[in-house]
Design a protein around this motif. Structure first.
Motif, PDB file in Angstrom:
ATOM      1  N   VAL A  24      -7.889   2.599  13.458  1.00 19.66           N
ATOM      2  CA  VAL A  24      -7.611   2.534  12.014  1.00 19.66           C
ATOM      3  C   VAL A  24      -7.038   1.182  11.583  1.00 19.66           C
ATOM      4  O   VAL A  24      -7.018   0.879  10.394  1.00 19.66           O
ATOM      5  CB  VAL A  24      -6.661   3.660  11.539  1.00 19.66           C
ATOM      6  CG1 VAL A  24      -7.314   5.009  11.712  1.00 19.66           C
ATOM      7  CG2 VAL A  24      -5.324   3.616  12.244  1.00 19.66           C
ATOM      8  N   ILE A  25      -6.613   0.380  12.545  1.00 24.85           N
ATOM      9  CA  ILE A  25      -5.967  -0.887  12.203  1.00 24.85           C
ATOM     10  C   ILE A  25      -6.770  -1.730  11.205  1.00 24.85           C
ATOM     11  O   ILE A  25      -6.209  -2.254  10.254  1.00 24.85           O
ATOM     12  CB  ILE A  25      -5.615  -1.687  13.486  1.00 24.85           C
ATOM     13  CG1 ILE A  25      -4.345  -1.087  14.105  1.00 24.85           C
ATOM     14  CG2 ILE A  25      -5.385  -3.154  13.185  1.00 24.85           C
ATOM     15  CD1 ILE A  25      -3.925  -1.702  15.415  1.00 24.85           C
ATOM     16  N   PRO A  26      -8.089  -1.828  11.378  1.00 24.56           N
ATOM     17  CA  PRO A  26      -8.813  -2.670  10.423  1.00 24.56           C
ATOM     18  C   PRO A  26      -8.719  -2.181   8.976  1.00 24.56           C
ATOM     19  O   PRO A  26      -9.034  -2.921   8.059  1.00 24.56           O
ATOM     20  CB  PRO A  26     -10.262  -2.600  10.907  1.00 24.56           C
ATOM     21  CG  PRO A  26     -10.180  -2.183  12.322  1.00 24.56           C
ATOM     22  CD  PRO A  26      -8.958  -1.323  12.440  1.00 24.56           C
ATOM     23  N   PHE A  27      -8.327  -0.947   8.785  1.00 19.86           N
ATOM     24  CA  PHE A  27      -8.312  -0.411   7.434  1.00 19.86           C
ATOM     25  C   PHE A  27      -6.904  -0.363   6.846  1.00 19.86           C
ATOM     26  O   PHE A  27      -6.713   0.107   5.740  1.00 19.86           O
ATOM     27  CB  PHE A  27      -8.895   1.004   7.428  1.00 19.86           C
ATOM     28  CG  PHE A  27     -10.265   1.067   8.033  1.00 19.86           C
ATOM     29  CD1 PHE A  27     -11.350   0.581   7.337  1.00 19.86           C
ATOM     30  CD2 PHE A  27     -10.448   1.576   9.301  1.00 19.86           C
ATOM     31  CE1 PHE A  27     -12.613   0.615   7.901  1.00 19.86           C
ATOM     32  CE2 PHE A  27     -11.707   1.625   9.870  1.00 19.86           C
ATOM     33  CZ  PHE A  27     -12.786   1.136   9.172  1.00 19.86           C
ATOM     34  N   LEU A  28      -5.933  -0.788   7.611  1.00 22.59           N
ATOM     35  CA  LEU A  28      -4.548  -0.645   7.151  1.00 22.59           C
ATOM     36  C   LEU A  28      -4.065  -1.889   6.421  1.00 22.59           C
ATOM     37  O   LEU A  28      -4.617  -2.976   6.571  1.00 22.59           O
ATOM     38  CB  LEU A  28      -3.635  -0.413   8.360  1.00 22.59           C
ATOM     39  CG  LEU A  28      -3.876   0.861   9.158  1.00 22.59           C
ATOM     40  CD1 LEU A  28      -2.965   0.881  10.373  1.00 22.59           C
ATOM     41  CD2 LEU A  28      -3.628   2.081   8.283  1.00 22.59           C
ATOM     42  N   ALA A  29      -3.000  -1.696   5.633  1.00 20.94           N
ATOM     43  CA  ALA A  29      -2.336  -2.837   5.017  1.00 20.94           C
ATOM     44  C   ALA A  29      -1.253  -3.363   5.949  1.00 20.94           C
ATOM     45  O   ALA A  29      -1.042  -4.573   6.048  1.00 20.94           O
ATOM     46  CB  ALA A  29      -1.726  -2.429   3.688  1.00 20.94           C
ATOM     47  N   ALA A  30      -0.562  -2.455   6.630  1.00 20.42           N
ATOM     48  CA  ALA A  30       0.546  -2.869   7.496  1.00 20.42           C
ATOM     49  C   ALA A  30       0.942  -1.706   8.393  1.00 20.42           C
ATOM     50  O   ALA A  30       0.543  -0.564   8.143  1.00 20.42           O
ATOM     51  CB  ALA A  30       1.744  -3.286   6.648  1.00 20.42           C
ATOM     52  N   GLY A  58       0.850  -1.189   0.000  1.00 24.14           N
ATOM     53  CA  GLY A  58       0.000   0.000   0.000  1.00 24.14           C
ATOM     54  C   GLY A  58       0.879   1.230   0.000  1.00 24.14           C
ATOM     55  O   GLY A  58       2.108   1.136   0.075  1.00 24.14           O
ATOM     56  N   PRO A  59       0.253   2.406  -0.079  1.00 21.36           N
ATOM     57  CA  PRO A  59       1.024   3.637  -0.033  1.00 21.36           C
ATOM     58  C   PRO A  59       1.487   3.943   1.398  1.00 21.36           C
ATOM     59  O   PRO A  59       0.763   3.663   2.349  1.00 21.36           O
ATOM     60  CB  PRO A  59       0.019   4.699  -0.498  1.00 21.36           C
ATOM     61  CG  PRO A  59      -1.325   4.113  -0.180  1.00 21.36           C
ATOM     62  CD  PRO A  59      -1.190   2.626  -0.265  1.00 21.36           C
ATOM     63  N   VAL A  60       2.663   4.509   1.514  1.00 21.96           N
ATOM     64  CA  VAL A  60       3.206   4.857   2.834  1.00 21.96           C
ATOM     65  C   VAL A  60       2.480   6.091   3.371  1.00 21.96           C
ATOM     66  O   VAL A  60       2.290   7.075   2.651  1.00 21.96           O
ATOM     67  CB  VAL A  60       4.716   5.163   2.716  1.00 21.96           C
ATOM     68  CG1 VAL A  60       5.236   5.816   3.993  1.00 21.96           C
ATOM     69  CG2 VAL A  60       5.490   3.897   2.406  1.00 21.96           C
ATOM     70  N   PHE A  61       2.054   6.013   4.623  1.00 21.53           N
ATOM     71  CA  PHE A  61       1.540   7.207   5.298  1.00 21.53           C
ATOM     72  C   PHE A  61       2.392   7.428   6.540  1.00 21.53           C
ATOM     73  O   PHE A  61       2.458   6.582   7.421  1.00 21.53           O
ATOM     74  CB  PHE A  61       0.070   7.038   5.697  1.00 21.53           C
ATOM     75  CG  PHE A  61      -0.505   8.281   6.323  1.00 21.53           C
ATOM     76  CD1 PHE A  61      -1.161   9.221   5.549  1.00 21.53           C
ATOM     77  CD2 PHE A  61      -0.366   8.525   7.698  1.00 21.53           C
ATOM     78  CE1 PHE A  61      -1.683  10.379   6.117  1.00 21.53           C
ATOM     79  CE2 PHE A  61      -0.875   9.686   8.275  1.00 21.53           C
ATOM     80  CZ  PHE A  61      -1.535  10.611   7.482  1.00 21.53           C
ATOM     81  N   ILE A  62       3.068   8.561   6.596  1.00 19.88           N
ATOM     82  CA  ILE A  62       3.908   8.852   7.756  1.00 19.88           C
ATOM     83  C   ILE A  62       3.067   9.606   8.775  1.00 19.88           C
ATOM     84  O   ILE A  62       2.567  10.691   8.497  1.00 19.88           O
ATOM     85  CB  ILE A  62       5.130   9.723   7.364  1.00 19.88           C
ATOM     86  CG1 ILE A  62       5.902   9.101   6.195  1.00 19.88           C
ATOM     87  CG2 ILE A  62       6.014   9.964   8.576  1.00 19.88           C
ATOM     88  CD1 ILE A  62       6.935   8.085   6.548  1.00 19.88           C
ATOM     89  N   LEU A  63       2.915   9.001   9.939  1.00 20.90           N
ATOM     90  CA  LEU A  63       2.100   9.621  10.984  1.00 20.90           C
ATOM     91  C   LEU A  63       3.010  10.404  11.921  1.00 20.90           C
ATOM     92  O   LEU A  63       3.880   9.834  12.566  1.00 20.90           O
ATOM     93  CB  LEU A  63       1.364   8.545  11.773  1.00 20.90           C
ATOM     94  CG  LEU A  63       0.408   9.086  12.821  1.00 20.90           C
ATOM     95  CD1 LEU A  63      -0.950   9.369  12.207  1.00 20.90           C
ATOM     96  CD2 LEU A  63       0.255   8.124  13.982  1.00 20.90           C
ATOM     97  N   PRO A  76      -5.177   7.003   4.805  1.00 25.19           N
ATOM     98  CA  PRO A  76      -6.071   6.456   3.791  1.00 25.19           C
ATOM     99  C   PRO A  76      -6.242   4.943   3.934  1.00 25.19           C
ATOM    100  O   PRO A  76      -5.380   4.272   4.502  1.00 25.19           O
ATOM    101  CB  PRO A  76      -5.375   6.807   2.472  1.00 25.19           C
ATOM    102  CG  PRO A  76      -3.944   6.987   2.816  1.00 25.19           C
ATOM    103  CD  PRO A  76      -3.869   7.399   4.254  1.00 25.19           C
ATOM    104  N   GLN A  77      -7.340   4.475   3.443  1.00 25.24           N
ATOM    105  CA  GLN A  77      -7.638   3.056   3.391  1.00 25.24           C
ATOM    106  C   GLN A  77      -6.471   2.302   2.737  1.00 25.24           C
ATOM    107  O   GLN A  77      -5.953   2.730   1.713  1.00 25.24           O
ATOM    108  CB  GLN A  77      -8.878   2.910   2.514  1.00 25.24           C
ATOM    109  CG  GLN A  77      -9.092   1.548   1.945  1.00 25.24           C
ATOM    110  CD  GLN A  77     -10.120   0.827   2.754  1.00 25.24           C
ATOM    111  OE1 GLN A  77     -10.984   1.444   3.366  1.00 25.24           O
ATOM    112  NE2 GLN A  77     -10.043  -0.459   2.771  1.00 25.24           N
ATOM    113  N   GLY A  78      -6.075   1.191   3.330  1.00 26.29           N
ATOM    114  CA  GLY A  78      -5.073   0.343   2.690  1.00 26.29           C
ATOM    115  C   GLY A  78      -3.661   0.878   2.756  1.00 26.29           C
ATOM    116  O   GLY A  78      -2.783   0.412   2.029  1.00 26.29           O
ATOM    117  N   ALA A  79      -3.421   1.857   3.626  1.00 26.73           N
ATOM    118  CA  ALA A  79      -2.079   2.434   3.696  1.00 26.73           C
ATOM    119  C   ALA A  79      -1.141   1.567   4.526  1.00 26.73           C
ATOM    120  O   ALA A  79      -1.572   0.750   5.333  1.00 26.73           O
ATOM    121  CB  ALA A  79      -2.155   3.821   4.326  1.00 26.73           C
ATOM    122  N   VAL A  80       0.151   1.758   4.316  1.00 25.96           N
ATOM    123  CA  VAL A  80       1.155   1.217   5.211  1.00 25.96           C
ATOM    124  C   VAL A  80       1.466   2.350   6.191  1.00 25.96           C
ATOM    125  O   VAL A  80       2.042   3.365   5.813  1.00 25.96           O
ATOM    126  CB  VAL A  80       2.418   0.793   4.431  1.00 25.96           C
ATOM    127  CG1 VAL A  80       3.525   0.382   5.392  1.00 25.96           C
ATOM    128  CG2 VAL A  80       2.084  -0.341   3.474  1.00 25.96           C
TER     129      VAL A  80
END
Lengths: 130, 866
Positions: free
Chosen positions: B506-512, B474-479, B489-493
């Motif tokens: 948000v865990i249920p919506f993440l890829a990793a 998935g796309p990287v999201f830096i928190l 976003p949905q499916g993000a790393v």
């Protein structure tokens, strides 16, 4: 006749047989699982398996008896022992009786797979050299 | 010097005596030791949980013996935590022991494969508590949960339990015998099924069940009126849980509320267990035929004007909900035979309708007066007319968001609105998102695997600890801040600096998940394992290495190998999926893993919310989390109390004064190992307590301590005068700056003018045990300026990963699960902040200035704006 290697699993808990069967089938083995030593040994009569993975502690025919019977019938069959009761004496006795490997439970499936693979490769080499 | 100090102290004593509670230092020491014991036991418990999660995860062959031993160990550690926690808190949370006892019954029952007690045959939804899932089946359980926990409207309803099912089967001997045969036969069982269904339909009700049902039916009539009708529906053990069984079992609608009619409908629903399609599905899920037990729900029928279904995620987008609706009963929508209205709604604090598509709705389903239902042509005036108002759509959206948040996974919700405009929820179950393979849809073993990509650039390799193995992309999201979670976003790393239980939502919506810092025994880690989310913690500098927005594929391997590849690699992903799904479907494994339901999930996430209460604990994980947080709070309270009761403190521990290069009087009480050497005064370099060292480094850092106070402006000055008395009332420590310390602990109360700071920190070698708690209140300035300063502090603290709560001029910040060096580093920043903001409020003219000063501060520029 299938050229797949045949693996037998013997454990009195269904979950062990189910999980082992599923994971080993994914590796391309032909697998049969049994819940006790009696039915497993009956199945073995006249039908060799390449590998037998057996629980040590079972009611009735236990792992050691399975090992001895298998080795008498088919000396080339690889026997792997798994047990919840890791005990050095048992391990020594089993090893003396030519068990290929010995795992305490819980055993990592990946390690069991690797052990089976090693045993089969070793056996192949021995056959070539023989 | 010592004389002046003594004199000052003598003058202070009378003002302090008689206040606060009588905790002495020895008490505080004991409390600290209980605190440590709670944390130690909790850690051991978390380690066992981690091991169980790993061993039961599908990569190990294990037997029940293992589960038993592991649970015994877990239970022992929790017992230890509870004991010390009770001593620490004076037994103020007796509910915890009760929760633990109930959990213990549930888990042990599962370990011994004993069914639930057979004494509860019928349960009204109001009586269905969290520990009765097995008795009432998934569908009943979820609907009751909406009613009881979320207080959402559901129709009056009762459940016939799995114990009722067992009793019914046992009572009908031939049925019981045939079921027995079914389990032992290897032959094709399909020819036997019609007979089984017939035996169910002909079956009679055992006396106790008939009596209980008659009671229930009578009670239902008195609640809903003599003419009320029921929907009688299946609620099998795992139904609406991991597996939906969608459409597998029978439902009988519009059943008259009489004993005979309900008995008839019950038998009809139970018979559907033995339909050939249903048996095939059960087999697929690993149930030996005849093994699945079924509870049944009897739910009051709604005279629905409009009914429909809400999906809380749509087209794989978790921001958008989809509401479909049609006139009459929901069957038309669920079975998809009418052209329903579709409303797309964007989620948010104020949800908004994005678009509306009005369907033709040529047919509708209605209740028949004599029982049963019928599909009829929709009256011409209603066809093509929107069946929901905007307000109704938004209300449905609001309810759906609540439900999704509660179950923490996207939901598929059935609802109805009656002629009076009243809303009713009829069902809620997990919605499988697109791209997520449903159970049983895994690729067949032996199918040629697609080529596994090699030679892709690797952005990060073999850094970090694998918490949950797996491959995901998935796309990287830096928190950077906790409040950015809403933007993931949905499916993000998700790539974050620290791990945090706040990620739960948000865990249920993440890829990793990948974190720079963290441990595999954290709360977050155990949730990731529970949900099978590929997770790596302690990866060092992932937030620096991985570019935001970059699509990546994470491979977290069994042996702990970690690789983040650039791009999305389908071959790698498929190779991984193939193995996992089949294993998940193994009945025996699921059965064992169900124990984890009472162990691993975490419901208490945010300690600043009301939901964070002892009676909300539902799992062992909740107990651990609750005890940890409350132990910290208790310690803060005890230490503040001890600070106030200084006279009794002094009897055992000498009060010492810290020599500081800044004009601050700070008294020290060392309860063990906090300073080296003896004597009344202590030099800074004698301080051994790591948290105090950190804070002092910050407070005395060059440039942050500005001499003198800023001149208060006119209205601020006035505000200051009135505030002084208020603040003193609110527990100001009469000018005492006090630090209670040990080799690992700091409790600091600091007052500068009108500012009150309380800092509590524990820094040991075990990161999980460590915490920083910071509370700030006060300020002599008009409320807007005071709020601006709070905002400034919040901005700075958020940057260090604190979870914050602000209210007016009160700020509470907390952070836990961090290494001692990291804690010291953060405390240094807190120290700088305390010193810097001493009198800043008077000069913060605008919100823009707040942002600018915060930026400067973070960049190491400590200039006070003029």
């Amino acid at each position: 006749m299938s050229n797949k290697h045949k693996v037998m699993i013997i454990d009195d808990e269904k979950i062990v047989g189910d999980m082992a069967k599923l994971s080993l089938e994914q590796e391309g083995y032909e697998v049969e699982a049994f819940l006790n030593g009696e039915t497993a040994l009956a199945r073995l009569q006249g039908s060799p398996f390449d590998v037998v993975v057996t629980d040590f502690k079972m009611k009735g025919i236990d792992g050691l008896e399975v090992l001895r019977t298998v080795k008498k019938l088919y000396p080339k069959t690889v026997v792997i022992m798994i047990t919840a009761f890791a005990n050095l004496d048992v391990a020594i006795e089993a090893l003396r009786d030519d068990v290929h490997d010995f795992f305490p439970k819980p055993v990592k499936i990946k390690e069991l797979k690797a052990s089976i693979q090693r045993a089969l490769e070793k056996r192949k080499d021995e056959n070539v050299n023989a | 010097m010592p004389n002046r100090f003594q004199a000052w102290w003598q003058a202070l004593l009378p003002r302090l005596s008689g206040r606060g509670n009588p905790e002495g230092p020895s008490d505080l020491k004991t409390m600290l030791s209980h605190f440590q014991a709670v944390l130690d036991c909790n850690n051991q418990a978390l380690e066992v949980m981690t091991d169980m999660g790993e061993k039961l995860g599908g990569d190990y062959l294990f037997d029940v013996n293992y589960t038993q031993r592991a649970y015994d160990a877990l239970s022992g550690h929790i017992g230890g935590s509870l004991r010390h926690f009770a001593l620490l808190t004076g037994g103020r949370y007796p509910q915890l022991g009760e929760v633990q006892a109930r959990l213990d019954v549930l888990v042990r029952r599962m370990l011994t494969s004993a069914g639930p007690p057979a004494d509860r045959l019928v349960l009204f939804y109001d009586e269905i508590t969290w520990d009765l899932a097995e008795e009432v089946g998934g569908k009943n359980y979820h609907l009751a949960e909406l009613r009881n926990s979320l207080k959402l409207p559901t129709p009056a309803a009762f459940a016939l339990t799995t114990a009722a099912f067992d009793l019914f089967v046992r009572h009908n001997n031939r049925l019981a015998a045939r079921l027995q045969d079914l389990g032992s036969t290897a032959a094709d069982i399909d020819p036997l099924l019609p007979e089984l269904q017939e035996l169910v339909r002909q079956g009679s009700f055992p006396e106790p069940l008939a009596v209980a049902l008659e009671d229930a039916v009578g009670r239902m009539r008195s609640l809903q009126g003599q003419e009320c009708r029921l929907a009688v529906r299946s609620s099998a053990e795992e139904e609406d849980g991991d597996f939906s069984f969608a459409g597998q079992f029978g439902t009988v609608l519009n059943v008259p509320c009489t004993l005979e009619a309900v008995q008839q409908a019950y038998k009809e629903v139970v018979a559907s267990l033995f339909g050939s399609g249903s048996i095939a599905y059960q087999r697929h899920l690993g149930y030996d035929p005849g093994k699945l037990r079924m509870a049944v729900g009897c739910v009051a029928m709604i005279e629905a004007r409009v009914s429909g279904v809400t999906f809380t995620a749509s087209d794989g987008n978790r921001e958008i909900m989809l509401v479909s609706a049609a006139w009459g009963l929901g069957k038309a929508v669920v079975d998809g035979f009418t052209d329903a209205d579709l409303y797309r709604v964007r989620k948010g604090e104020a949800p908004e309708i994005i678009d509306t598509r009005v369907g033709r709705k040529e047919q509708m389903v209605v209740n028949l007066p004599g029982g049963g239902i019928e599909t009829v042509d929709t009256p011409a005036g209603l066809r093509g007319k929107a069946c929901l108002t905007e307000g109704e759509v938004l209300e449905l959206a609001r309810q759906a968001m609540l439900i999704e948040e509660h179950f923490r996974t996207p939901q598929d919700i059935e609802w109805a609105i009656d002629a009076k405009g009243r809303f009713f929820l009829l069902q809620s179950r997990s919605l499988r998102l697109e791209g997520e393979p449903a159970a049983g849809e895994g690729e067949a073993a032996g199918q040629a695997a697609p080529p596994v990509e090699t030679g892709q650039p690797v952005l990060l390799r073999n850094q970090g600890l694998v918490v949950q193995k797996g491959t995901a992309a998935g796309p990287v999201f830096i928190l950077r801040h906790a409040d950015e979670l809403d933007q993931v976003p949905q499916g993000a790393v998700l790539v974050a600096r620290n791990d945090s239980p706040h990620f739960v939502r948000v865990i249920p919506f993440l890829a990793a998940i990948i974190t720079d810092v963290g441990v595999p025994t954290s709360h977050m880690a155990s949730i990731c394992r529970e949900l099978g989310l590929p997770t790596v913690v302690n990866a060092g500098n992932a937030t620096a290495l991985l570019p935001p927005g970059q699509e990546v594929t994470l491979r977290a391997g069994e042996e702990g190998e970690v690789a983040v590849h650039q791009g999305i690699l389908p071959g790698l992903l498929r190779q991984y999926r193939q193995a996992g799904i089949k294993m998940r479907e193994l009945y025996e494994l699921r059965r064992q893993k169900y124990i984890m339901r009472y162990i691993a999930p975490l419901h208490l996430v945010n300690p600043l919310e009301e939901e964070f209460a002892a009676d909300k604990c539902r799992t062992i994980h909740d107990l651990i989390r609750f005890m940890h947080e409350k132990s910290v709070q208790e310690l803060v309270a005890k230490a503040s109390g001890a600070g106030r009761g200084l006279t009794s403190l002094l009897r055992k521990s000498p009060l010492r004064r810290l020599q500081l290069p800044i004009p601050v009087q700070l008294l020290l009480i060392d309860i063990g190992g906090g300073v080296s050497g003896k004597g009344e005064t202590v030099e800074v370099d004698q301080v051994l307590s790591p948290p105090l060292r950190g804070v002092l480094r910050g407070m005395t850092a060059p440039g942050v301590w500005h001499g003198g106070g800023m001149a208060l402006r006119g209205k601020d000055l006035l505000a200051g005068i009135t505030r002084a008395a208020e603040l003193a009332e609110a527990g100001g420590e009469a000018g005492s700056n006090l630090a209670i310390i040990s080799g690992e602990y700091l409790h600091l109360s600091l007052r500068f003018g009108y500012h009150f700071n309380v800092l509590d920190s524990y820094c040991s070698g075990t990161p999980r045990n460590n915490h920083i708690y910071f509370r700030f209140v006060g300020g002599a300035a008009a409320i807007t300026s005071r709020s601006r300063r709070i905002q400034l502090m919040a901005d700075v603290l958020a940057e260090s990963g604190f979870i914050l709560k602000t209210k007016g001029d009160l700020l509470i910040a907390r952070l836990s699960n961090l290494s001692c060096p990291r804690a010291e580093e953060i405390l240094e920043q807190v120290g700088r902040l305390i010193a810097f903001t001493r009198q800043l409020d008077a000069v913060l003219d605008s919100d823009e200035m707040v942002a600018r000063v915060a930026r400067d501060f973070l960049a190491g520029r400590y200039t006070i704006p003029s």
